[in-house]
Design a protein around this motif. Structure first.
Motif, PDB file in Angstrom:
ATOM      1  N   ALA D  56       0.836  -1.210   0.000  1.00 53.57           N
ATOM      2  CA  ALA D  56       0.000   0.000   0.000  1.00 53.57           C
ATOM      3  C   ALA D  56       0.869   1.257   0.000  1.00 53.57           C
ATOM      4  CB  ALA D  56      -0.945  -0.011   1.205  1.00 53.57           C
ATOM      5  N   MET D  58       3.743   1.441  -1.387  1.00 50.71           N
ATOM      6  CA  MET D  58       4.328   1.552  -2.726  1.00 50.71           C
ATOM      7  C   MET D  58       3.304   2.016  -3.745  1.00 50.71           C
ATOM      8  SD  MET D  58       7.126  -1.560  -2.775  1.00 50.71           S
ATOM      9  CE  MET D  58       6.065  -2.938  -2.315  1.00 50.71           C
ATOM     10  N   ALA D  59       2.079   1.527  -3.628  1.00 49.93           N
ATOM     11  CA  ALA D  59       1.028   1.924  -4.566  1.00 49.93           C
ATOM     12  C   ALA D  59       0.641   3.394  -4.358  1.00 49.93           C
ATOM     13  CB  ALA D  59      -0.188   1.016  -4.386  1.00 49.93           C
ATOM     14  N   ASP D  62       3.534   5.429  -5.851  1.00 54.30           N
ATOM     15  CA  ASP D  62       3.566   5.316  -7.310  1.00 54.30           C
ATOM     16  C   ASP D  62       2.514   6.231  -7.943  1.00 54.30           C
ATOM     17  OD1 ASP D  62       4.742   3.920  -9.627  1.00 54.30           O
ATOM     18  OD2 ASP D  62       2.698   3.206  -9.932  1.00 54.30           O
TER      19      ASP D  62
END
Lengths: 138, 138, 138, 138
Positions: D56, D58-59, D62
């Motif tokens: 989460a 990383m998302a 991103d």
């Protein structure tokens, strides 16, 4: 806690027979949360085309982050890099000098994270290296 | 497409005056999807404690991934590393020889991804380096 | 040492109320050195343009590497990811299924390194994720 | 050059049916060199133990780095993440809110590099994510 920082010259002397010495890394500043050094871009540090080899950026940064970790560790500990990630942004020309500044992003008991920004003589961003240091019993 | 691979000696000769030459990188194999080399762990490639400097691992790998990219590029192109990520797994002792094998994970028109595995003389895994190469017009 | 692997269904059940459950991660294989799962590319896992969101790749892989670490840890330990590095290589289209296979590159007492390769339904390489797991006392 | 920044609400609306919408990413600030958002740590964004899942983080990051890139691209271009590297530093507890701030480290014609720092409600550093965005013809 009073932290006794090592004399710059003492650390530089330790580096001399090692890989940073081979490369010519010159320490400029050692503070608790910041280590600064410079590197003259000799022809034998370059890749084809007369620009600093990517590996030299990474070795330069790894040196600074490791010094930053060592000066922040308690007695009886040692450190090893577990991970290093580099973004290459711009080239540095042969016969110029680059400067690396490593800042502590995290100084914990088990891990530290240091990020080194390398800039050209004109201040242009060349590379950003982020590394994780594991703290172990010596 | 017939791909003409460069003679190993020709590439080795190009490396000699550059950073891989300073380090003593010795090419062993150049194939379309694989580049292998070895590196003798000289004292001046080490960090404190007589183990290969983390930066030397990264510079060794960066060299192999770049060679792999260059031999796969069409005429009129050049390449630059945009990113390199290293996991350090084990130390390599001074006066031993490590071997690096770089394999193509992806060979596209715009980017290539190469992964280099570095092992000790006994075959122990020392480091894994994954790098992205951007392909640009020369 | 006899290692008792957990039943696939038991692990799947643990995931259901958590982030992997929200995403729809379906475990296929749990072995000592390998974890495989699949993910259906729902529209709400995508980014603009109908391709799987980069963050979904990373979350998918992080899940598999963590499971691989947990099944290899001794009793009384816990793990945390310290680092994750992803190379994005190809897009996965909406309403297809991707498969992730996570392999142990290193299983040590202090750290483990797992690498997850994500492929499209046609077997095309989409992403490679390499992560370091720190092993700590629970 | 006068840059017309998109209205926050317009971008938020684009995100809603996509992965950031599923997660509940809420945009707070969109500037040329900075994108800020917050994320409520719902139970279904967590890993075992009631802390935000690494995927989460990383998302979330991103998403912010991609938005930052899109608002800086010329007309007729598109972008894809080629690499993302994350250092996990601290956990974020369930039912708290984390804030992510993504800053441009580099905004070039071919690549951009964005770095997202995620902090807990108390301002504690949780993760640092550095990503490279490739700029391509649409």
């Amino acid at each position: 806690m009073t932290q006794l920082l090592p004399a710059l010259e003492a650390v530089q002397k330790i580096l001399e027979p090692l890989f940073p010495g081979l490369m010519g890394v010159r320490l400029l500043t050692i503070e608790s949360e910041r280590v600064i050094a410079e590197l003259f871009v000799r022809p034998d540090l370059c890749t084809a085309g007369g620009i600093l080899h990517g590996g030299a950026y990474m070795a330069f940064a790894d040196t600074l982050g490791a010094i930053g970790t060592v000066i922040n560790m308690p007695q009886g500990k040692r450190t090893t890099t577990t991970d290093s990630s580099t973004k290459f942004i711009g080239g540095a020309r042969v016969n110029t000098t680059v400067t690396g500044e490593s800042l502590a992003l995290h100084r914990g008991r088990t891990t530290m994270v240091w990020q080194t920004t390398i800039r050209s003589a004109e201040g242009k961003l060349c590379a950003v290296v982020t590394q994780t240091q594991l703290i172990l019993d010596a």
